[in-house]
Write a protein that holds these residues in place. Structure first.
Motif, short mmCIF file in Angstrom:
data_model
loop_
_atom_site.label_atom_id
_atom_site.label_comp_id
_atom_site.label_asym_id
_atom_site.label_seq_id
_atom_site.Cartn_x
_atom_site.Cartn_y
_atom_site.Cartn_z
N ALA A 19 0.82 -1.21 0.00
CA ALA A 19 0.00 0.00 0.00
C ALA A 19 0.86 1.26 0.00
CB ALA A 19 -0.92 0.00 1.22
N ASP A 20 1.86 1.30 0.87
CA ASP A 20 2.69 2.49 0.97
C ASP A 20 3.47 2.75 -0.31
OD1 ASP A 20 1.80 2.89 3.55
OD2 ASP A 20 3.59 2.04 4.51
N SER A 21 4.01 1.71 -0.92
CA SER A 21 4.76 1.89 -2.16
C SER A 21 3.86 2.42 -3.27
CB SER A 21 5.42 0.58 -2.59
OG SER A 21 6.46 0.22 -1.71
N ASP A 22 2.66 1.85 -3.39
CA ASP A 22 1.71 2.34 -4.39
C ASP A 22 1.34 3.79 -4.12
OD1 ASP A 22 1.63 -0.11 -5.63
OD2 ASP A 22 -0.27 -0.74 -4.76
N MET A 23 1.06 4.11 -2.86
CA MET A 23 0.58 5.45 -2.52
C MET A 23 1.65 6.51 -2.75
SD MET A 23 -2.25 6.71 -1.44
CE MET A 23 -2.91 8.26 -0.84
N ILE A 24 2.86 6.24 -2.32
CA ILE A 24 3.92 7.23 -2.45
C ILE A 24 4.31 7.44 -3.91
CG2 ILE A 24 6.30 7.81 -1.83
CD1 ILE A 24 4.20 8.14 0.42
N LEU A 25 4.38 6.37 -4.69
CA LEU A 25 4.69 6.56 -6.10
C LEU A 25 3.55 7.29 -6.80
CD1 LEU A 25 6.56 6.23 -8.45
CD2 LEU A 25 5.68 3.91 -8.80
N GLY A 26 2.31 6.98 -6.45
CA GLY A 26 1.19 7.72 -7.02
C GLY A 26 1.29 9.20 -6.71
N GLN A 27 1.68 9.54 -5.48
CA GLN A 27 1.84 10.93 -5.09
C GLN A 27 2.96 11.59 -5.88
OE1 GLN A 27 -0.06 12.67 -3.14
NE2 GLN A 27 1.14 14.52 -2.74
N ASP A 51 -4.29 4.54 -10.90
CA ASP A 51 -4.26 3.09 -10.70
C ASP A 51 -3.58 2.75 -9.38
OD1 ASP A 51 -5.48 2.65 -13.15
OD2 ASP A 51 -3.61 2.18 -14.21
N LEU A 52 -2.43 3.35 -9.14
CA LEU A 52 -1.66 3.03 -7.94
C LEU A 52 -2.38 3.44 -6.66
CD1 LEU A 52 1.90 4.04 -9.21
CD2 LEU A 52 1.04 1.72 -8.82
N VAL A 53 -2.99 4.61 -6.67
CA VAL A 53 -3.72 5.06 -5.48
C VAL A 53 -4.93 4.16 -5.24
CG1 VAL A 53 -5.09 6.95 -4.50
CG2 VAL A 53 -2.93 7.44 -5.66
N GLY A 54 -5.59 3.74 -6.31
CA GLY A 54 -6.72 2.82 -6.15
C GLY A 54 -6.29 1.49 -5.57
N GLN A 55 -5.15 0.98 -6.03
CA GLN A 55 -4.63 -0.28 -5.49
C GLN A 55 -4.23 -0.10 -4.03
OE1 GLN A 55 -1.46 -1.56 -8.14
NE2 GLN A 55 -2.73 -1.15 -9.92
N LEU A 90 12.94 3.47 -3.39
CA LEU A 90 12.93 3.87 -4.79
C LEU A 90 11.81 4.85 -5.10
CD1 LEU A 90 13.99 3.40 -7.76
CD2 LEU A 90 12.24 1.60 -7.90
N VAL A 91 10.60 4.56 -4.61
CA VAL A 91 9.44 5.34 -5.05
C VAL A 91 9.39 6.74 -4.45
CG1 VAL A 91 8.11 3.26 -5.45
CG2 VAL A 91 7.89 4.42 -3.25
N GLU A 92 10.16 7.00 -3.40
CA GLU A 92 10.15 8.33 -2.81
C GLU A 92 11.18 9.26 -3.43
OE1 GLU A 92 12.67 7.73 1.30
OE2 GLU A 92 10.83 6.56 1.05
N GLN A 93 11.97 8.75 -4.37
CA GLN A 93 12.99 9.58 -5.00
C GLN A 93 12.35 10.64 -5.90
OE1 GLN A 93 16.06 9.20 -3.71
NE2 GLN A 93 14.87 7.71 -2.52
N ASP A 109 7.89 -1.05 -11.68
CA ASP A 109 6.90 -1.84 -12.41
C ASP A 109 7.34 -3.30 -12.56
OD1 ASP A 109 5.27 0.36 -12.76
OD2 ASP A 109 5.97 0.79 -14.79
N ALA A 110 8.62 -3.51 -12.82
CA ALA A 110 9.12 -4.88 -12.98
C ALA A 110 8.93 -5.66 -11.69
CB ALA A 110 10.60 -4.87 -13.37
N TRP A 111 9.28 -5.06 -10.56
CA TRP A 111 9.07 -5.72 -9.25
C TRP A 111 7.59 -5.90 -8.97
CZ3 TRP A 111 6.32 -3.78 -5.13
CH2 TRP A 111 6.37 -4.54 -3.96
N HIS A 112 6.80 -4.87 -9.24
CA HIS A 112 5.37 -4.88 -8.94
C HIS A 112 4.66 -5.98 -9.71
CE1 HIS A 112 1.66 -2.07 -8.20
NE2 HIS A 112 1.74 -3.05 -7.31
N TYR A 113 4.96 -6.08 -10.99
CA TYR A 113 4.30 -7.08 -11.83
C TYR A 113 4.62 -8.49 -11.37
CZ TYR A 113 2.97 -9.78 -15.94
OH TYR A 113 2.41 -10.70 -16.78
N LEU A 114 5.88 -8.76 -11.10
CA LEU A 114 6.29 -10.09 -10.67
C LEU A 114 5.69 -10.44 -9.31
CD1 LEU A 114 10.03 -9.89 -11.77
CD2 LEU A 114 8.24 -11.28 -12.84
N THR A 115 5.62 -9.47 -8.42
CA THR A 115 5.04 -9.70 -7.10
C THR A 115 3.55 -9.99 -7.20
OG1 THR A 115 6.69 -8.28 -6.02
CG2 THR A 115 4.63 -8.67 -4.82
#
Length: 258
Positions: A19-27, A51-55, A90-93, A109-115
């Motif tokens: 959730a946090d990774s999706d939210m911060i990258l969305g932001q 998409d990311l914030v919804g997830q 990574l996503v907060e950079q 995205d590569a990590w997210h898709y595989l996970t």
């Protein structure tokens, strides 16, 4: 997180990482509204952010139910301090130039898709359902970001140099995503999360294949990695993101944010 974790604690922690990774990258992506290099790119970025914030919302809702202390998804997203967040470094950079924005997106995205591929097969029906829906969106995210990495990497001399610099700059934040800790191992043992070794191998294989096609040089194996996000240790950037993202919910706690 202690090396000894209960199944419930591991599940809560894993949900918050997602959730946090999706939210911060969305932001982060939302910061580019009105600033993208082309209108089509702005629309694409905002769609990915949505998409990311919804997830994130789905993961937060499940995590809030498991925590069971009265907090809601809103509380988890907007009323925790930086040291309680578990998003990947990574996503907060910062966005910086567009090469950095795209390289960051591709690595994630590569990590997210595989996970999500692994989570979609989880025995927990709630997790499997969220992942199965999310992976359809993330498949597009990965296709788009990888194509842009190739286009810029194998483009002009300027675009190649910028993309190579972005890869070199962000690489140190990728290692922690594919390095397993007690939570990752517990989730795998429960049949929910991905096999940590397989995830690392698949991520490296996918990323190296795209970088090679883009005529980019990946950093050497064994390059130094910055870690800490899984135990709440972040870069200086997260505090500034949260100050902006959480201002309204904290100032007006009775407002509805979703």
């Amino acid at each position: 997180m202690s090396e000894t974790v209960t199944p419930t604690e591991a599940l809560q922690e894993s949900l918050l990482r997602l959730a946090d990774s999706d939210m911060i990258l969305g932001q982060r992506l939302c910061e580019l509204c009105g600033k993208a290099p082309a209108l089509e790119e702005e629309m694409a970025l905002m769609n990915v952010a949505l998409d990311l914030v919804g997830q994130a919302r789905h993961w937060y809702e499940y995590a809030a139910e498991l925590v069971g202390d009265g907090r809601t998804a809103d509380d988890l997203a907007f009323k925790r301090d930086a040291h309680h967040f578990r998003n990947a470094l990574l996503v907060e950079q910062p966005n910086k130039d567009y090469a950095v924005t795209l390289a960051r997106q591709f690595f994630f995205d590569a990590w997210h898709y595989l996970t999500l591929q692994a989570l979609a097969k989880a025995p927990d029906a709630r997790i499997a359902g969220i992942a199965a829906k999310a992976i359809k969106e993330v498949q597009y995210h990965l296709r788009r970001s990888s194509e842009w990495v190739k286009r810029l990497g194998d483009g002009t001399q300027e675009s190649h140099a910028r993309m190579q610099a972005a890869v070199d700059d962000l690489w140190r934040f990728t290692g922690e995503m594919i390095e397993a800790d007690a939570v990752d191992r517990q989730m795998f043992d429960a049949g929910i999360g991905p096999d940590p070794d397989q995830l690392a191998a698949d991520w490296k294989g996918l990323v190296h294949a795209v970088l090679t096609e883009a005529t980019l040089t990946p950093p050497p194996e064994g390059a130094w990695m910055q870690r800490g996000a899984k135990v709440g240790k972040h870069t200086e950037h997260l505090g500034f993101i949260l100050a902006e993202m959480q201002f309204l919910p904290r100032a007006y706690p009775d407002a509805k944010t979703w």
